[in-house]
Write a protein that holds these residues in place. Sequence first.
Motif, PDB file in Angstrom:
ATOM      1  N   UNK A 171      -3.794  14.192   1.075  1.00 13.45           N
ATOM      2  CA  UNK A 171      -3.753  12.813   0.614  1.00 13.45           C
ATOM      3  C   UNK A 171      -5.167  12.324   0.334  1.00 13.45           C
ATOM      4  N   UNK A 172      -5.248  11.259  -0.425  1.00  9.62           N
ATOM      5  CA  UNK A 172      -6.565  10.756  -0.811  1.00  9.62           C
ATOM      6  C   UNK A 172      -6.503   9.273  -1.121  1.00  9.62           C
ATOM      7  N   UNK A 173      -7.692   8.697  -1.164  1.00  8.63           N
ATOM      8  CA  UNK A 173      -7.861   7.328  -1.640  1.00  8.63           C
ATOM      9  C   UNK A 173      -8.684   7.375  -2.921  1.00  8.63           C
ATOM     10  N   UNK A 174      -8.234   6.624  -3.900  1.00  9.16           N
ATOM     11  CA  UNK A 174      -8.958   6.420  -5.145  1.00  9.16           C
ATOM     12  C   UNK A 174      -9.190   4.921  -5.303  1.00  9.16           C
ATOM     13  N   UNK A 175     -10.097   4.562  -6.206  1.00 10.44           N
ATOM     14  CA  UNK A 175     -10.296   3.145  -6.489  1.00 10.44           C
ATOM     15  C   UNK A 175     -10.622   2.960  -7.962  1.00 10.44           C
TER      16      UNK A 175
END
Length: 122
Positions: free
Chosen positions: A31-35
């Motif tokens: 899983x990851x966070x993007x912005x």
Amino acid sequence: QVQPVESGGGSVQAGGSLRLSCTVSGYTYCMAWFRQAPGKEREGVARIYNGSGSTLYADSVKGRFTISRDNAKNTLYLQMNSLKPEDTAMYYCAARRSSAVCALFQRDFGYWGQGTQVTISS
């Protein structure tokens, strides 16, 4: 069906902290966070492999952000400290189910949340 749901965004002053959460149903491999800031392309922020816990960070957030996961709660976190105005963006949670290399590229992830807004004032 894997459907990430983000929460925890808000508005804080520079130097402050926020913690984002993302709940997801079903198995995920990484899983990851993007912005994405207005007028800019979506960029990867941090990634975690759910099995090993191995993490990867964008240079712009190293030492300030921490990605973690509570597998028992199927929840992903992003602890954001020492926030800067340039951190202002919509933050998205992303997930991948199949086992493969997970870098910080959008193409590595097939499931996306709707996003949560983070606004940092100077």
